[in-house]
Design an enzyme around this catalytic site. Structure first.
Site, short mmCIF file in Angstrom:
data_model
loop_
_atom_site.label_atom_id
_atom_site.label_comp_id
_atom_site.label_asym_id
_atom_site.label_seq_id
_atom_site.Cartn_x
_atom_site.Cartn_y
_atom_site.Cartn_z
N ASP A 1 -9.55 -2.36 5.00
CA ASP A 1 -8.18 -1.94 4.71
C ASP A 1 -7.34 -2.03 5.99
OD1 ASP A 1 -6.74 -0.49 2.21
OD2 ASP A 1 -6.01 0.45 4.04
N TYR B 1 2.94 1.53 5.81
CA TYR B 1 3.20 0.33 5.01
C TYR B 1 4.56 -0.26 5.33
CZ TYR B 1 -0.92 0.97 2.13
OH TYR B 1 -2.23 1.06 1.70
N HIS C 1 -13.82 -1.59 -2.51
CA HIS C 1 -12.90 -1.50 -1.37
C HIS C 1 -13.35 -0.49 -0.31
CE1 HIS C 1 -9.04 -1.91 0.64
NE2 HIS C 1 -8.91 -0.60 0.65
#
EC number: 3.3.2.9
Length: 474
Positions: free
Chosen positions: A245, A393, A450
Protein backbone atom coordinates in the site's frame (compact mmCIF):
# COMPACT_ATOMS: atom_id res chain seq x y z
CA UNK A 1 -6.02 3.82 -33.95
CA UNK A 2 -4.98 3.54 -37.61
CA UNK A 3 -2.60 0.67 -36.80
CA UNK A 4 -5.26 -1.37 -35.00
CA UNK A 5 -7.85 -0.68 -37.71
CA UNK A 6 -5.34 -1.95 -40.25
CA UNK A 7 -4.71 -5.09 -38.19
CA UNK A 8 -8.44 -5.75 -37.83
CA UNK A 9 -9.01 -5.35 -41.56
CA UNK A 10 -6.23 -7.85 -42.26
CA UNK A 11 -7.73 -10.33 -39.86
CA UNK A 12 -11.11 -10.14 -41.62
CA UNK A 13 -9.67 -10.93 -45.06
CA UNK A 14 -9.80 -14.71 -45.19
CA UNK A 15 -8.15 -14.63 -48.61
CA UNK A 16 -5.04 -12.95 -47.23
CA UNK A 17 -2.63 -15.78 -46.27
CA UNK A 18 -0.79 -15.42 -42.97
CA UNK A 19 -2.87 -12.45 -41.79
CA UNK A 20 -2.89 -13.70 -38.22
CA UNK A 21 0.89 -14.12 -38.17
CA UNK A 22 1.32 -10.65 -39.63
CA UNK A 23 -0.94 -9.28 -36.90
CA UNK A 24 1.15 -11.00 -34.25
CA UNK A 25 4.39 -9.76 -35.80
CA UNK A 26 3.25 -6.15 -36.13
CA UNK A 27 1.80 -6.13 -32.61
CA UNK A 28 5.03 -7.48 -31.17
CA UNK A 29 7.15 -4.96 -33.06
CA UNK A 30 4.86 -2.14 -31.95
CA UNK A 31 4.99 -3.31 -28.34
CA UNK A 32 8.76 -3.59 -28.25
CA UNK A 33 9.14 -0.21 -29.98
CA UNK A 34 6.97 1.47 -27.35
CA UNK A 35 8.78 -0.41 -24.56
CA UNK A 36 12.18 0.70 -25.86
CA UNK A 37 11.07 4.30 -26.32
CA UNK A 38 9.65 4.77 -22.83
CA UNK A 39 12.37 2.83 -21.02
CA UNK A 40 15.39 4.84 -22.15
CA UNK A 41 15.63 6.85 -18.96
CA UNK A 42 18.93 7.16 -17.15
CA UNK A 43 19.69 5.84 -13.71
CA UNK A 44 18.96 8.82 -11.45
CA UNK A 45 18.06 9.64 -7.88
CA UNK A 46 15.62 12.01 -6.23
CA UNK A 47 17.22 15.08 -4.63
CA UNK A 48 17.62 14.65 -0.88
CA UNK A 49 16.15 17.93 0.32
CA UNK A 50 14.93 19.04 3.74
CA UNK A 51 11.63 20.11 5.24
CA UNK A 52 9.76 21.48 8.22
CA UNK A 53 6.27 20.16 8.87
CA UNK A 54 5.65 21.23 12.46
CA UNK A 55 3.40 24.14 13.47
CA UNK A 56 4.62 27.70 12.87
CA UNK A 57 8.06 28.58 11.59
CA UNK A 58 11.18 26.53 12.09
CA UNK A 59 13.17 27.48 15.16
CA UNK A 60 16.79 28.55 14.80
CA UNK A 61 17.69 26.17 17.61
CA UNK A 62 18.93 22.70 16.74
CA UNK A 63 16.17 20.11 16.64
CA UNK A 64 16.10 17.68 19.55
CA UNK A 65 17.34 14.40 18.06
CA UNK A 66 16.88 12.28 21.18
CA UNK A 67 15.02 8.99 21.01
CA UNK A 68 12.45 8.72 23.79
CA UNK A 69 10.69 5.57 25.06
CA UNK A 70 6.93 5.66 24.51
CA UNK A 71 4.11 3.62 25.99
CA UNK A 72 0.58 3.19 24.69
CA UNK A 73 -1.89 4.19 27.37
CA UNK A 74 -5.63 4.45 27.90
CA UNK A 75 -8.03 5.52 30.62
CA UNK A 76 -11.47 4.77 31.98
CA UNK A 77 -12.62 8.14 30.65
CA UNK A 78 -11.52 7.27 27.11
CA UNK A 79 -13.35 3.95 27.21
CA UNK A 80 -16.47 5.50 28.78
CA UNK A 81 -16.65 8.12 26.04
CA UNK A 82 -16.34 5.41 23.39
CA UNK A 83 -19.14 3.36 24.94
CA UNK A 84 -21.42 6.37 25.16
CA UNK A 85 -20.95 7.12 21.48
CA UNK A 86 -21.50 3.48 20.51
CA UNK A 87 -24.72 3.42 22.54
CA UNK A 88 -26.07 6.36 20.50
CA UNK A 89 -25.57 4.63 17.15
CA UNK A 90 -28.56 5.07 14.82
CA UNK A 91 -29.24 1.84 12.91
CA UNK A 92 -30.37 1.79 9.27
CA UNK A 93 -31.54 -1.64 8.01
CA UNK A 94 -29.71 -2.96 4.94
CA UNK A 95 -31.47 -3.83 1.70
CA UNK A 96 -32.59 -7.44 1.46
CA UNK A 97 -29.87 -9.78 0.15
CA UNK A 98 -27.46 -6.87 -0.29
CA UNK A 99 -24.54 -8.58 1.51
CA UNK A 100 -21.53 -6.22 1.15
CA UNK A 101 -22.47 -4.90 -2.31
CA UNK A 102 -23.61 -1.58 -0.86
CA UNK A 103 -20.77 -1.31 1.61
CA UNK A 104 -20.66 -2.58 5.18
CA UNK A 105 -23.81 -4.62 5.86
CA UNK A 106 -25.51 -2.98 8.84
CA UNK A 107 -26.92 -6.26 10.19
CA UNK A 108 -23.39 -7.57 10.59
CA UNK A 109 -22.31 -4.15 11.83
CA UNK A 110 -24.67 -4.63 14.78
CA UNK A 111 -22.77 -7.79 15.72
CA UNK A 112 -19.43 -6.00 15.49
CA UNK A 113 -20.73 -3.11 17.59
CA UNK A 114 -22.14 -5.45 20.21
CA UNK A 115 -18.78 -7.19 20.51
CA UNK A 116 -16.96 -3.85 20.62
CA UNK A 117 -19.25 -2.52 23.34
CA UNK A 118 -19.61 -5.58 25.53
CA UNK A 119 -16.66 -7.95 24.99
CA UNK A 120 -13.73 -6.11 23.41
CA UNK A 121 -11.12 -5.34 26.08
CA UNK A 122 -9.15 -2.27 25.02
CA UNK A 123 -6.98 -2.33 28.13
CA UNK A 124 -5.91 -5.88 27.28
CA UNK A 125 -5.14 -4.85 23.72
CA UNK A 126 -3.05 -1.93 24.99
CA UNK A 127 -0.97 -4.47 26.92
CA UNK A 128 -0.52 -6.44 23.69
CA UNK A 129 0.54 -3.28 21.85
CA UNK A 130 3.15 -2.63 24.54
CA UNK A 131 4.73 -6.08 24.14
CA UNK A 132 7.13 -4.51 21.66
CA UNK A 133 9.29 -1.48 22.55
CA UNK A 134 7.83 1.83 21.37
CA UNK A 135 9.75 5.06 20.81
CA UNK A 136 9.33 8.60 19.55
CA UNK A 137 11.80 11.06 18.05
CA UNK A 138 11.47 14.50 16.47
CA UNK A 139 12.30 14.75 12.75
CA UNK A 140 11.57 17.78 10.55
CA UNK A 141 9.29 19.20 13.22
CA UNK A 142 7.21 16.05 13.72
CA UNK A 143 7.15 13.54 16.55
CA UNK A 144 7.71 10.21 14.79
CA UNK A 145 6.48 7.04 16.47
CA UNK A 146 8.00 3.63 15.80
CA UNK A 147 8.49 0.20 17.30
CA UNK A 148 11.97 -1.30 17.30
CA UNK A 149 12.25 -5.05 17.86
CA UNK A 150 15.63 -6.71 18.24
CA UNK A 151 16.26 -10.47 18.07
CA UNK A 152 16.05 -12.18 21.47
CA UNK A 153 19.03 -14.35 20.47
CA UNK A 154 21.59 -14.50 17.67
CA UNK A 155 23.88 -17.24 16.37
CA UNK A 156 27.49 -16.65 17.38
CA UNK A 157 29.30 -14.09 15.28
CA UNK A 158 26.14 -12.91 13.51
CA UNK A 159 24.53 -9.49 13.35
CA UNK A 160 20.84 -8.96 12.55
CA UNK A 161 19.68 -7.44 9.29
CA UNK A 162 17.95 -4.08 9.86
CA UNK A 163 14.53 -4.12 8.18
CA UNK A 164 12.19 -1.14 7.98
CA UNK A 165 8.56 -2.20 7.42
CA UNK A 166 6.00 0.44 6.44
CA UNK A 167 2.21 0.13 6.61
CA UNK A 168 -0.50 1.83 4.54
CA UNK A 169 -4.12 3.00 4.80
CA UNK A 170 -6.34 2.04 6.58
CA UNK A 171 -3.75 -0.01 8.39
CA UNK A 172 -1.17 0.70 11.06
CA UNK A 173 2.06 -0.56 12.58
CA UNK A 174 -0.09 -3.21 14.30
CA UNK A 175 -0.36 -5.09 10.98
CA UNK A 176 3.19 -6.35 11.56
CA UNK A 177 2.74 -7.79 15.06
CA UNK A 178 2.39 -11.39 13.86
CA UNK A 179 5.17 -11.31 11.29
CA UNK A 180 7.75 -9.68 13.58
CA UNK A 181 8.56 -12.82 15.64
CA UNK A 182 8.97 -14.82 12.42
CA UNK A 183 11.64 -12.35 11.35
CA UNK A 184 13.37 -11.59 14.65
CA UNK A 185 13.17 -15.03 16.24
CA UNK A 186 12.83 -17.49 13.34
CA UNK A 187 14.36 -20.55 15.04
CA UNK A 188 11.70 -20.57 17.75
CA UNK A 189 9.01 -20.39 15.09
CA UNK A 190 10.04 -23.34 12.96
CA UNK A 191 12.29 -21.41 10.54
CA UNK A 192 16.02 -21.52 9.98
CA UNK A 193 18.21 -18.82 11.47
CA UNK A 194 19.88 -18.12 8.11
CA UNK A 195 18.23 -14.68 8.14
CA UNK A 196 17.59 -12.91 11.44
CA UNK A 197 16.18 -9.40 11.32
CA UNK A 198 16.04 -6.34 13.54
CA UNK A 199 12.66 -4.81 12.69
CA UNK A 200 11.67 -1.14 12.77
CA UNK A 201 8.01 -0.28 12.10
CA UNK A 202 7.23 3.45 12.09
CA UNK A 203 3.81 5.07 11.93
CA UNK A 204 3.40 7.28 8.88
CA UNK A 205 3.09 10.92 10.06
CA UNK A 206 -0.60 11.62 10.57
CA UNK A 207 -1.31 7.97 11.37
CA UNK A 208 -1.65 6.60 14.90
CA UNK A 209 0.97 7.96 17.26
CA UNK A 210 3.05 9.86 14.68
CA UNK A 211 2.35 13.59 14.63
CA UNK A 212 0.50 14.95 11.60
CA UNK A 213 1.95 17.63 9.37
CA UNK A 214 0.76 21.19 9.99
CA UNK A 215 1.71 22.17 6.45
CA UNK A 216 0.31 21.34 3.03
CA UNK A 217 2.32 19.18 0.69
CA UNK A 218 3.42 16.40 3.03
CA UNK A 219 3.69 13.46 0.63
CA UNK A 220 5.36 10.07 0.29
CA UNK A 221 8.75 11.57 -0.66
CA UNK A 222 8.80 13.71 2.51
CA UNK A 223 7.84 10.60 4.50
CA UNK A 224 10.61 8.60 2.85
CA UNK A 225 13.18 11.26 3.73
CA UNK A 226 12.01 11.31 7.36
CA UNK A 227 12.21 7.51 7.61
CA UNK A 228 15.69 7.59 6.08
CA UNK A 229 16.72 10.08 8.76
CA UNK A 230 15.14 7.79 11.35
CA UNK A 231 17.28 4.86 10.20
CA UNK A 232 20.42 6.99 10.32
CA UNK A 233 19.47 8.16 13.81
CA UNK A 234 19.18 4.53 14.88
CA UNK A 235 22.70 3.93 13.60
CA UNK A 236 21.92 2.13 10.34
CA UNK A 237 23.88 3.26 7.29
CA UNK A 238 22.56 0.33 5.24
CA UNK A 239 19.23 -1.41 5.63
CA UNK A 240 16.43 -3.37 3.97
CA UNK A 241 12.91 -2.13 3.21
CA UNK A 242 9.51 -3.81 3.01
CA UNK A 243 6.09 -2.34 2.29
CA UNK A 244 2.63 -2.64 0.81
CA UNK A 245 0.00 0.00 0.00
CA UNK A 246 1.46 3.45 0.90
CA UNK A 247 4.36 1.56 2.42
CA UNK A 248 5.35 0.28 -1.01
CA UNK A 249 5.47 3.83 -2.38
CA UNK A 250 7.34 5.22 0.63
CA UNK A 251 9.92 2.42 0.45
CA UNK A 252 10.22 2.94 -3.30
CA UNK A 253 10.87 6.65 -2.71
CA UNK A 254 13.54 5.79 -0.14
CA UNK A 255 15.28 3.64 -2.74
CA UNK A 256 15.03 6.55 -5.21
CA UNK A 257 16.42 9.01 -2.66
CA UNK A 258 19.31 6.99 -1.21
CA UNK A 259 19.89 3.83 -3.27
CA UNK A 260 23.39 3.38 -1.85
CA UNK A 261 21.90 2.94 1.63
CA UNK A 262 19.19 0.43 0.58
CA UNK A 263 20.59 -3.10 0.43
CA UNK A 264 17.30 -4.60 -0.70
CA UNK A 265 13.66 -3.64 -1.32
CA UNK A 266 10.78 -6.09 -0.87
CA UNK A 267 7.23 -5.17 -1.87
CA UNK A 268 3.82 -6.80 -1.90
CA UNK A 269 2.25 -4.05 -3.98
CA UNK A 270 3.65 -1.85 -6.74
CA UNK A 271 2.29 1.19 -8.57
CA UNK A 272 3.63 0.54 -12.06
CA UNK A 273 0.94 1.65 -14.50
CA UNK A 274 2.61 2.97 -17.64
CA UNK A 275 2.13 3.06 -21.39
CA UNK A 276 3.76 -0.35 -21.62
CA UNK A 277 1.55 -1.97 -18.96
CA UNK A 278 -1.55 -0.42 -20.54
CA UNK A 279 -0.55 -1.84 -23.92
CA UNK A 280 0.03 -5.32 -22.53
CA UNK A 281 -3.23 -5.15 -20.56
CA UNK A 282 -5.20 -4.38 -23.73
CA UNK A 283 -3.50 -7.03 -25.88
CA UNK A 284 -2.46 -9.56 -23.26
CA UNK A 285 -5.42 -11.92 -23.43
CA UNK A 286 -4.64 -12.77 -27.07
CA UNK A 287 -0.91 -12.10 -27.20
CA UNK A 288 0.13 -12.48 -23.56
CA UNK A 289 2.97 -14.90 -24.29
CA UNK A 290 4.54 -12.47 -26.76
CA UNK A 291 4.19 -9.59 -24.28
CA UNK A 292 5.77 -11.36 -21.33
CA UNK A 293 2.63 -12.51 -19.49
CA UNK A 294 2.44 -15.97 -17.94
CA UNK A 295 -0.63 -18.20 -17.80
CA UNK A 296 -1.06 -17.19 -14.16
CA UNK A 297 -0.95 -13.50 -15.11
CA UNK A 298 -3.70 -14.06 -17.65
CA UNK A 299 -5.81 -15.89 -15.05
CA UNK A 300 -5.49 -13.01 -12.60
CA UNK A 301 -6.04 -10.16 -15.09
CA UNK A 302 -8.70 -11.43 -17.49
CA UNK A 303 -11.44 -10.87 -18.38
CA UNK A 304 -9.96 -7.40 -17.97
CA UNK A 305 -13.35 -5.69 -17.91
CA UNK A 306 -14.36 -7.50 -14.73
CA UNK A 307 -11.05 -8.14 -12.98
CA UNK A 308 -9.50 -4.73 -13.61
CA UNK A 309 -11.87 -1.98 -14.71
CA UNK A 310 -15.07 -2.97 -12.89
CA UNK A 311 -13.13 -4.09 -9.82
CA UNK A 312 -11.19 -0.83 -9.57
CA UNK A 313 -14.37 1.20 -10.09
CA UNK A 314 -16.10 -0.66 -7.26
CA UNK A 315 -13.21 -0.26 -4.86
CA UNK A 316 -11.90 3.25 -5.58
CA UNK A 317 -14.75 5.55 -4.58
CA UNK A 318 -13.08 6.29 -1.25
CA UNK A 319 -9.93 7.33 -3.11
CA UNK A 320 -11.68 10.04 -5.11
CA UNK A 321 -13.12 11.51 -1.90
CA UNK A 322 -9.80 11.40 -0.06
CA UNK A 323 -7.88 12.81 -3.03
CA UNK A 324 -10.18 15.83 -3.19
CA UNK A 325 -12.07 16.64 0.07
CA UNK A 326 -10.68 14.42 2.85
CA UNK A 327 -11.60 16.77 5.70
CA UNK A 328 -15.34 16.65 4.97
CA UNK A 329 -15.95 12.93 5.35
CA UNK A 330 -13.15 12.81 7.93
CA UNK A 331 -15.08 15.11 10.24
CA UNK A 332 -17.97 12.63 10.35
CA UNK A 333 -15.68 9.64 10.87
CA UNK A 334 -13.72 11.36 13.63
CA UNK A 335 -16.98 12.01 15.51
CA UNK A 336 -18.55 8.55 15.20
CA UNK A 337 -16.70 5.39 16.24
CA UNK A 338 -19.32 3.23 14.52
CA UNK A 339 -19.01 5.17 11.29
CA UNK A 340 -15.23 4.93 11.52
CA UNK A 341 -15.35 1.17 12.07
CA UNK A 342 -17.71 0.63 9.11
CA UNK A 343 -15.55 2.80 6.84
CA UNK A 344 -12.28 1.07 7.78
CA UNK A 345 -13.44 -2.52 8.21
CA UNK A 346 -15.23 -2.59 4.86
CA UNK A 347 -11.74 -2.40 3.29
CA UNK A 348 -10.59 -5.40 5.31
CA UNK A 349 -13.43 -7.33 3.67
CA UNK A 350 -13.22 -6.65 -0.06
CA UNK A 351 -9.50 -5.86 -0.15
CA UNK A 352 -8.83 -9.27 1.37
CA UNK A 353 -10.98 -10.98 -1.26
CA UNK A 354 -13.36 -9.21 -3.64
CA UNK A 355 -15.66 -12.24 -3.55
CA UNK A 356 -16.35 -11.51 0.12
CA UNK A 357 -18.84 -8.86 -1.01
CA UNK A 358 -21.25 -11.75 -1.68
CA UNK A 359 -21.24 -12.68 2.03
CA UNK A 360 -23.52 -11.25 4.71
CA UNK A 361 -20.58 -10.84 7.08
CA UNK A 362 -18.13 -9.71 4.42
CA UNK A 363 -15.87 -12.65 5.27
CA UNK A 364 -14.12 -10.54 7.90
CA UNK A 365 -13.73 -13.28 10.47
CA UNK A 366 -12.44 -15.78 7.91
CA UNK A 367 -9.06 -14.06 7.95
CA UNK A 368 -9.01 -11.82 11.04
CA UNK A 369 -10.24 -11.79 14.61
CA UNK A 370 -12.53 -9.00 15.78
CA UNK A 371 -9.96 -8.17 18.44
CA UNK A 372 -7.29 -7.54 15.80
CA UNK A 373 -9.64 -5.58 13.54
CA UNK A 374 -10.97 -3.39 16.32
CA UNK A 375 -7.48 -2.77 17.68
CA UNK A 376 -6.56 -1.28 14.32
CA UNK A 377 -9.73 0.86 14.38
CA UNK A 378 -8.91 2.01 17.91
CA UNK A 379 -5.50 3.24 16.78
CA UNK A 380 -7.34 5.70 14.53
CA UNK A 381 -10.12 6.47 17.04
CA UNK A 382 -8.05 7.12 20.16
CA UNK A 383 -5.49 9.26 18.31
CA UNK A 384 -8.08 11.15 16.22
CA UNK A 385 -6.00 10.62 13.08
CA UNK A 386 -8.53 9.56 10.46
CA UNK A 387 -8.55 13.03 8.82
CA UNK A 388 -4.77 13.41 8.73
CA UNK A 389 -4.40 9.86 7.37
CA UNK A 390 -6.86 10.61 4.56
CA UNK A 391 -5.05 13.83 3.66
CA UNK A 392 -2.12 11.67 2.55
CA UNK A 393 -4.21 10.81 -0.53
CA UNK A 394 -4.71 14.43 -1.49
CA UNK A 395 -1.04 15.24 -1.01
CA UNK A 396 0.08 12.30 -3.15
CA UNK A 397 -2.65 11.92 -5.76
CA UNK A 398 -4.58 15.19 -5.65
CA UNK A 399 -2.33 16.84 -8.24
CA UNK A 400 -3.06 14.23 -10.90
CA UNK A 401 -1.52 10.97 -12.06
CA UNK A 402 2.16 10.90 -13.14
CA UNK A 403 2.72 14.57 -12.32
CA UNK A 404 5.55 14.02 -9.83
CA UNK A 405 9.10 13.16 -10.78
CA UNK A 406 9.33 10.02 -8.65
CA UNK A 407 6.36 8.50 -10.50
CA UNK A 408 8.34 8.53 -13.75
CA UNK A 409 11.59 7.22 -12.25
CA UNK A 410 12.81 3.66 -12.07
CA UNK A 411 14.28 2.03 -9.00
CA UNK A 412 17.81 0.66 -9.18
CA UNK A 413 18.17 -1.42 -6.03
CA UNK A 414 17.76 -5.21 -5.73
CA UNK A 415 14.03 -5.87 -5.45
CA UNK A 416 11.79 -8.74 -4.44
CA UNK A 417 8.04 -8.93 -5.03
CA UNK A 418 5.20 -11.00 -3.58
CA UNK A 419 2.19 -11.21 -5.90
CA UNK A 420 -0.77 -12.07 -3.68
CA UNK A 421 -3.70 -13.34 -5.77
CA UNK A 422 -6.39 -11.12 -4.24
CA UNK A 423 -4.44 -7.86 -4.38
CA UNK A 424 -6.55 -4.99 -5.77
CA UNK A 425 -4.67 -5.15 -9.07
CA UNK A 426 -2.40 -8.01 -10.06
CA UNK A 427 1.04 -6.83 -11.18
CA UNK A 428 2.82 -9.22 -13.56
CA UNK A 429 6.56 -9.73 -13.27
CA UNK A 430 7.08 -7.98 -16.61
CA UNK A 431 5.41 -4.83 -15.26
CA UNK A 432 7.33 -4.90 -11.99
CA UNK A 433 10.64 -5.36 -13.82
CA UNK A 434 9.86 -2.35 -16.02
CA UNK A 435 9.80 -0.09 -12.93
CA UNK A 436 12.32 -2.09 -10.89
CA UNK A 437 15.00 -3.28 -13.35
CA UNK A 438 16.95 -5.08 -10.61
CA UNK A 439 14.05 -7.37 -9.72
CA UNK A 440 15.68 -10.61 -8.58
CA UNK A 441 12.77 -12.41 -6.91
CA UNK A 442 9.11 -12.58 -7.98
CA UNK A 443 6.67 -14.97 -6.30
CA UNK A 444 3.08 -15.93 -7.08
CA UNK A 445 1.65 -16.38 -3.60
CA UNK A 446 -0.81 -19.24 -3.09
CA UNK A 447 -3.37 -17.16 -1.20
CA UNK A 448 -3.85 -13.73 0.38
CA UNK A 449 -4.87 -10.22 -0.47
CA UNK A 450 -3.99 -6.59 0.20
CA UNK A 451 -3.09 -6.75 3.92
CA UNK A 452 -0.38 -9.36 3.46
CA UNK A 453 1.51 -9.08 6.76
CA UNK A 454 -1.73 -8.95 8.74
CA UNK A 455 -3.46 -11.74 6.83
CA UNK A 456 -0.67 -14.14 5.81
CA UNK A 457 2.37 -13.39 8.00
CA UNK A 458 3.96 -16.81 7.44
CA UNK A 459 3.77 -16.57 3.65
CA UNK A 460 5.13 -13.03 3.56
CA UNK A 461 7.95 -13.87 5.99
CA UNK A 462 8.96 -16.84 3.86
CA UNK A 463 9.07 -14.72 0.73
CA UNK A 464 11.14 -11.99 2.40
CA UNK A 465 13.60 -14.69 3.47
CA UNK A 466 13.60 -16.15 -0.05
CA UNK A 467 14.43 -12.71 -1.47
CA UNK A 468 17.35 -12.31 0.95
CA UNK A 469 18.67 -15.74 0.03
CA UNK A 470 18.64 -14.90 -3.68
CA UNK A 471 20.23 -11.52 -2.99
CA UNK A 472 23.07 -12.97 -0.92
CA UNK A 473 23.85 -15.61 -3.54
CA UNK A 474 24.50 -12.94 -6.14
Amino acid sequence: MHVFSFLNSLNKRNSFPGAMWLEILLTSVLGFAIYWFISRDKEETLPLEDGWWGPGTRSAAREDDSIRPFKVETSDEEIHDLHQRIDKFRFTPPLEDSCFHYGFNSNYLKKVISYWRNEFDWKKQVEILNRYPHFKTKIEGLDIHFIHVKPPQLPAGRTPKPLLMVHGWPGSFYEFYKIIPLLTDPKNHGLSDEHVFEVICPSIPGYGFSEASSKKGFNSVATARIFYKLMLRLGFQEFYLQGGDWGSLICTNMAQLVPSHVKGLHLNMALVLSNFSTLTLLLGQRFGRFLGLTERDVELLYPVKEKVFYSLMRESGYMHIQCTKPDTVGSALNDSPVGLAAYILEKFSTWTNTEFRYLEDGGLERKFSLDDLLTNVMLYWTTGTIISSQRFYKENLGQGWMTQKHERMKVYVPTGFSAFPFELLHTPEKWVRFRYPKLISYSYMVRGGHFAAFEEPELLAQDIRKFLSVLERQ
